[in-house]
Design an enzyme around this catalytic site. Structure first.
Site, short mmCIF file in Angstrom:
data_model
loop_
_atom_site.label_atom_id
_atom_site.label_comp_id
_atom_site.label_asym_id
_atom_site.label_seq_id
_atom_site.Cartn_x
_atom_site.Cartn_y
_atom_site.Cartn_z
N HIS A 218 37.24 -105.93 78.02
CA HIS A 218 37.88 -104.61 78.36
C HIS A 218 37.76 -104.32 79.93
O HIS A 218 38.10 -103.08 80.21
CB HIS A 218 37.33 -103.71 77.57
CG HIS A 218 37.26 -103.85 75.95
ND1 HIS A 218 38.33 -103.99 75.42
CD2 HIS A 218 36.21 -103.82 75.32
CE1 HIS A 218 38.08 -104.48 74.22
NE2 HIS A 218 36.62 -104.30 73.95
N LYS B 297 31.31 -96.22 72.28
CA LYS B 297 32.58 -96.30 71.71
C LYS B 297 32.52 -96.60 70.10
O LYS B 297 31.65 -97.13 69.73
CB LYS B 297 33.61 -97.40 72.22
CG LYS B 297 33.58 -97.33 73.68
CD LYS B 297 34.83 -97.97 74.55
CE LYS B 297 34.48 -99.61 73.99
NZ LYS B 297 33.33 -100.21 74.69
N HIS C 51 40.99 -104.64 70.49
CA HIS C 51 40.36 -105.97 70.05
C HIS C 51 41.29 -106.81 69.74
O HIS C 51 40.74 -107.60 68.73
CB HIS C 51 39.09 -105.40 69.04
CG HIS C 51 38.11 -104.74 69.86
ND1 HIS C 51 38.07 -103.31 69.60
CD2 HIS C 51 37.07 -104.79 70.53
CE1 HIS C 51 36.98 -102.68 70.38
NE2 HIS C 51 36.50 -103.65 71.06
#
Lengths: 330, 219
Positions: free
Chosen positions: A55, A103, A217
């Site tokens: 990310h 998260k 993801h």
């Protein structure tokens, strides 16, 4: 699929070597896969985040004065582990406690939970802020809950500024929570992502279709839709976010993040469409980021995040920050 | 006593279990990742294989003296190498089993059943998943129940483990029609139905590996 790789299993380790080489102001612990400020500020609340890799620049790109103190890097798309988080907490906490910025994914939540138990046992006070801002997850009662995406960047910046100013753990946690509660995101994918260890796309997405409400993801999104114009896609993203939270009557911080495989010219084109829609609907944008801030490897697509801010959040947003991926006022 | 069903599970049996688990996971890694690719994030096989490999290495480098130490060492290796929800949940399974058995050199069926039940309870508490949520609990819970029933019925350990493995396999297969309510597959809603759950699949492999490892000792 062509990628820059020496060995598929060593992608993360090799990338961390590059982080260390490029940023001497950061301390990279290769064994525990922790990127930290080389010189933590004494008496400051330590801000620690982390998550699966892939990310970037989240999270290691946001380590530095005015933002995070340490970031734990998990394997690609896989949460880091409690021992990494404990090592990070021990490396950067200076007695004022630590804020974990997490998260909302099952793996991240469970591992940070175990880490908080371990850190408390070592005498480090820990508070946790959970980011769960993805409006694409409609039914949060019967799922793992909303995913944490772009609002994480806002939490790290704003809480980071508060900590840098000397706010205590409760105050840093309070402003972080306020940011988390007032941010909303929605993403769209034009292509899937390819994990270095797998070598083929995570899901099949035909040339003429897009995934609306995609996560970061490589998991499929809310719905699959025919590919349409940028303006129509912007309309879907903006409508979904505005339907979920009131963004009128307050200054708004906006972020249009690429997902890793979309050129900046397209991101600006999308932001242009988003900006005019927001204006039509009475939303006043006070600050904007356009670029790759929270990505999903090589996925083509973007994610829109809006934060309903207030004067304090704006002031903390504007405060100096000096990290690899966000730098101003210094 | 090697060569007969002495009704016991020794430290060597537990080591054999972990080695067998690692072999089966290594062989099935690509299939687990393919299952995860359909409803998750395409890394379950890779992650679990990294963890079972680490357990094997740790047990080979420093063989523990008792069952509790072995289960704890295996659990810590899984927690620190697998990552994701699976690492924390498999780690919790082993750490809770370790607490239940303590520093004992061997277990009987009842001791194993108690430990496994404690481990599964730990997984349920940590992951907040119920049976039917399409997770590893769907394979682990029936296995724990089968093991307890076998222990209460006084059945020999090899037979008990075969029943537990069969129950885990049934539980695994029963995840196919389910809509996921926990973990990353839950984001798919109805689209998660008609897929085998990768976590339940690796959990069934874990139970089968114990049955296989123990029955092989009998010869």
């Amino acid at each position: 699929m062509k990628k820059f790789i020496d060995a598929p299993s060593e992608v993360l380790a090799d990338a961390l070597k590059g982080v260390a080489a490029a940023h001497p102001e950061l301390a990279v612990d290769f064994a525990d896969r922790v990127v930290a400020r080389a010189n933590p500020k004494p008496g400051k609340v330590a801000l620690i985040s982390g998550g699966g890799s892939g990310h970037e620049p989240l999270h290691s790109g946001f380590v530095g004065p005015g933002m995070l103190d340490a970031a734990c890097a998990g394997e690609v798309f896989t949460s880091p582990t409690p021992d990494q988080m404990l090592a990070a907490a021990q490396a950067v906490s200076t007695g004022a406690g630590a804020l974990f910025i997490v998260k909302n994914y099952t793996g991240d939540v469970l591992n940070f939970e175990m880490a908080a138990e371990l850190a408390e046992a070592e005498g480090i006070a820990v508070k946790t802020v959970l980011v769960a801002d993805d409006v694409a997850v409609e039914d949060s009662t019967w799922t793992a809950g909303r995913r944490g995406v772009g609002t994480t960047v806002f939490v790290e910046k704003i809480a980071g500024a508060a900590a840098e100013e000397g706010a205590d753990l409760d105050a840093v946690h309070a402003v972080a929570t306020r940011v988390s509660e007032n941010g909303r995101s929605m993403g769209v994918a034009l292509t899937s992502a390819t994990l270095p260890s797998v070598g083929k796309p995570s899901f099949d997405l035909p040339e003429d279709e897009i995934e609306m409400g995609v996560g970061i993801h490589g998991e499929p999104g809310r719905t699959r839709a025919p590919l349409t114009s940028a303006s129509e896609i912007a309309e879907t993203l903006v409508s979904a976010i505005l339907a979920d939270h009131d963004f009128t009557g307050a200054p708004v911080i906006a972020m249009l993040s690429g997902l890793g495989g979309t050129p900046l010219i397209e991101l600006y084109l999308m932001y242009g469409a988003v900006a005019s829609l927001l204006e039509q609907r009475g939303v006043t944008v006070a600050r904007v980021l356009v670029g790759d801030y929270i990505t999903s490897l090589d996925m083509a697509g973007c994610s829109l995040t809006l934060l309903r801010a207030d004067d304090e959040m704006l002031r903390l947003w504007d405060a100096p920050v000096s990290t690899a991926a966000l730098r101003w006022g210094v | 006593m090697a060569g007969s069903d002495d009704g016991r599970l020794t430290v060597d049996d537990l080591v054999a279990w972990m080695f067998r688990f690692d072999e089966r996971i290594a062989a099935e890694a690509d299939r687990l990742t393919a299952l995860d690719s359909a409803i998750g994030d395409a890394d379950h096989g890779t992650n679990i294989a990294r963890g079972t490999g680490a357990v094997r290495k740790r047990l080979a480098d420093a063989p523990p003296d008792d069952a509790g130490a072995l289960l704890k060492s295996s659990g810590m290796a899984l927690v620190s190498t697998v990552g994701g929800a699976s690492g924390s949940l498999y780690g919790t399974l082993f750490l809770e089993m370790a607490k239940s058995v303590g520093p004992t050199p061997e277990l009987d069926t009842a001791g194993l059943a108690d430990a496994f039940r404690a481990g599964v309870a730990g997984v349920v508490a940590r992951g907040r998943a119920e049976p039917g949520d399409k997770t590893m609990v769907d394979a682990l819970q029936p296995a724990a129940e089968a093991l307890s029933a076998a222990a209460e019925g006084g059945r020999p350990i090899v037979e008990s483990l075969r029943e537990a493995a069969a129950a885990a396999a049934l539980g695994r297969d029963a995840t196919i029609p389910l809509v996921a309510r926990k973990g990353r597959a839950s984001y798919l809603g109805e689209r998660s139905a008609d897929h085998l759950d990768p976590g339940a699949t690796s959990a069934a492999i874990l139970v089968q590996a114990l049955a296989d490892a123990r029955s092989e000792r009998i010869g």
